[in-house]
Design a protein around this motif. Sequence first.
Motif, PDB file in Angstrom:
ATOM      1  N   ASP A 522       0.794  -1.220   0.000  1.00 37.52           N
ATOM      2  CA  ASP A 522       0.000   0.000   0.000  1.00 37.52           C
ATOM      3  C   ASP A 522       0.830   1.275   0.000  1.00 37.52           C
ATOM      4  N   VAL A 523       2.143   1.163  -0.062  1.00 35.94           N
ATOM      5  CA  VAL A 523       2.998   2.354   0.006  1.00 35.94           C
ATOM      6  C   VAL A 523       4.089   2.256  -1.056  1.00 35.94           C
ATOM      7  N   THR A 586       0.257   6.406  -1.248  1.00 35.15           N
ATOM      8  CA  THR A 586      -0.242   5.439  -0.272  1.00 35.15           C
ATOM      9  C   THR A 586      -1.715   5.148  -0.500  1.00 35.15           C
ATOM     10  N   THR A 587      -2.097   3.928  -0.171  1.00 35.07           N
ATOM     11  CA  THR A 587      -3.497   3.524  -0.129  1.00 35.07           C
ATOM     12  C   THR A 587      -3.790   3.082   1.291  1.00 35.07           C
ATOM     13  N   LEU A 588      -4.767   3.714   1.927  1.00 43.52           N
ATOM     14  CA  LEU A 588      -4.998   3.534   3.356  1.00 43.52           C
ATOM     15  C   LEU A 588      -6.427   3.089   3.631  1.00 43.52           C
ATOM     16  N   ALA A 589      -6.644   2.671   4.884  1.00 43.52           N
ATOM     17  CA  ALA A 589      -7.986   2.388   5.413  1.00 43.52           C
ATOM     18  C   ALA A 589      -8.762   1.425   4.523  1.00 43.52           C
ATOM     19  N   ASP A 590      -8.119   0.291   4.206  1.00 46.16           N
ATOM     20  CA  ASP A 590      -8.788  -0.735   3.414  1.00 46.16           C
ATOM     21  C   ASP A 590      -9.329  -0.170   2.104  1.00 46.16           C
ATOM     22  N   ASN A 591      -8.468   0.574   1.412  1.00 45.12           N
ATOM     23  CA  ASN A 591      -8.791   1.189   0.121  1.00 45.12           C
ATOM     24  C   ASN A 591      -9.886   2.245   0.217  1.00 45.12           C
ATOM     25  N   SER A 594      -6.736   7.332  -0.510  1.00 48.96           N
ATOM     26  CA  SER A 594      -5.416   7.410  -1.146  1.00 48.96           C
ATOM     27  C   SER A 594      -4.823   8.764  -0.773  1.00 48.96           C
TER      28      SER A 594
END
Length: 783
Positions: A522-523, A586-591, A594
Amino acid sequence: MRESNTSNLWRKLTGSTCFAALIATGALTPTAYAQEAEEAFGGLEEIVITASKREQTLQEAGMAVTAIGAQDLERMGATGFASFAVRVPNLGFGNESDGRFNSNSPAIRGVFGDNTTGFYIDDTPMPASIQPRVIDVARVEVLRGPQGSLYGARSMGGTIRLITQQPEYNEAYGSAHGTLSTVKEGTMNWSVDSSINIPVIDDKLALRLTAYAGGNSGVYDREYIPEWTNAQTGEVVENTGPAFDTHENVDSETFGGFQVVAKAEIAENVTFTPKFMYQKINADGLPFADISPDNFTEKRFFDTDEPGSDRWWLASGTINWDLDSGTVTSTTSYFDRYLNETEEEATFLHNLFNNVIGIPLDPLEAPLDESEAYTSLVHETRYTSALDGPLQFTAGVFYQRTKNHLQYPPALQVGLNNAIDAATGPGVAADCVNGFCLTTPDLIFVTDNFFNTKEYAVFGEVTYDITERVSITAGGRYFKTETDAVIDSDGFANSGKTHADGNTSESGFNPKIMVQANVSDDVDVYASASKGYRIGGVNGNVPEDLCGDELDVLAGPSDAEHDTFRAANRTYDSDSLWSYEAGVKTTLADNRVSLNASAYFIKWSDIIQQNRLGCGFQYKNNAGQAEVKGFEIEMMAAPIDGLTMTFALGYAHAEITDAGGTPGVTVGDKIQGVPNWTVAASSEYIFPVSNDLEGLLRADFNHYGRSFSSNNGDQRERPAWTALNLRAGVIKEEWEITLFVDNVTNTHANMADSRSIAAETPGRQRIVTNRPRTIGLDVRTRF
């Protein structure tokens, strides 16, 4: 300003209905939240881009890119460049050329000036000044930072790409769309457009057809000036020109165009995609405010119309050959543009004689015309690999030939010779001794300019995966450019007949290197260094009589020094910059979120500076250095199904570090046209109202920090400005009906100074501004 009863009624109806819709849909929101909670959350959609000339997701790309998809463009009501530009951090507005149609000069990351930002429709480079309607566009990609390796010259600050929709073989479908609105200070605006996809032969041939038309009300009024003051005696003098009633909405415009695209499989794994695009705009006047951006009255001695038109077409053909090891893409295109504009120069000439030359003459009507014929032939063939293993590469060749014919037909101020002779004595107007070279009676200015440019390039990039998570990309572009020009001018403003010609030829190499690492799934982080450049060119004449005082300052007090200065500045070379950038995606919080950020530092050398003189002429030269440093943050979030929010923040500190001996420029000066801060945010919520009906609420906000512009050697601060757009509507099956309010707060922004086609009248600058508050209805259907 007077408004029609129809316009007033429409404004009241749309305003009241939009307000009611906002309240009604807002009242339904709690119910929608409860219903949405029971459904599975889908997260953010994956955005695929082709910025690196190969398909990859936005989060995979090792560069700072803003991508806006078709649905987002529709929902925000995007119609042209300004509509989506406010969404992009560190993208500024500027006007570098004369008039309206040929002057749009966007600046990315503080790299301001003509031809610093590349503009592409699909694979074809276009003049950045054109304003294509955002119709049938798949997405917009804005690449920040120099793109010297893959996109070449004119992309030293970044590149803007409009990616159009392509035909599909196996499904017939289409859409129709219309808007009706009213604008404060004006009357009605309207537009219609439609697109249709037609399969002709299954899996072999398909067509896509698009057409559009519309009109925008003017917002400026022309008002009669009944008198003027004699600068020599202080006497108030009555204007001898014919009086006229206030002429309302003088800047109205109409537009229309169409696109035809075909896609044919001409052999196994080989497709051919021919495309033809056409657009024309007819304008009644120039949409510029006098003195301040909130002034909608143009005070003039004469009711001189300032019409203009801009017509262009683009024909292209693209061959794609899919191989097991990659894809060969070959595109050839031809672009043809013709524009013409008129501006009144009576006010400028009256000020010149009354306040500068010292011969107070009665105002005499004097329209000035400008036309430009521009053609471009472009070819690019490239190979993009799809290899097994750690190595991938792109390699290609590029050729572009542009021809530009800029012309000012003979501009006459009828009666000027007689008026001068009546005030000073017989024959003085034409004696070429007292500053008047009116050997051709009443001729103010005429010029014929021919510019030809050729560019050749070989380019490529290689990416090697050092490990499963770390890769390195190296690339570059070898280029050669040739420019030649012939410029013939005559008239009082040119100090008589002159001839100028010149040519330049340059070659060089623009390298790029980037390291990218997938820290986790995710990063991603990346760091890059790249070089960008801009092609040089040839200057026209700076006349002796009209610009002599300024030449004294620039070159020295003697005629010989003036001649040496003009000869030394006949041509100017390319300028270049190095950009150093680091970023994280980054992709955060279960998609659900971003979050992307980048920081950059730019060193800019041999800057091509546009030096605009008070006499109305200008020249370009290479002078000085500058540095730009800043950062960007972009976020997209979908906390619940149906709710999407975006946020973009940009900062640019752009200043001169070496003045290079240019008069009026000092170390520490801010680079023109560059806002220090840009902020954009949007929120869109779609929620169920009934079994077959959904509600839509959307808000788009943007803020531009202060910036500076310059004209006639005077640097001016442009204040910060903020704008807000609101939309509320309903969606039912294939229908969308939306009420909108653009520029809710009726902000009047100073977006740029117009140089004017003639020359700026001292004390009456013309300002490029945004449209006043607009309220309307937007209807779209798909079939």
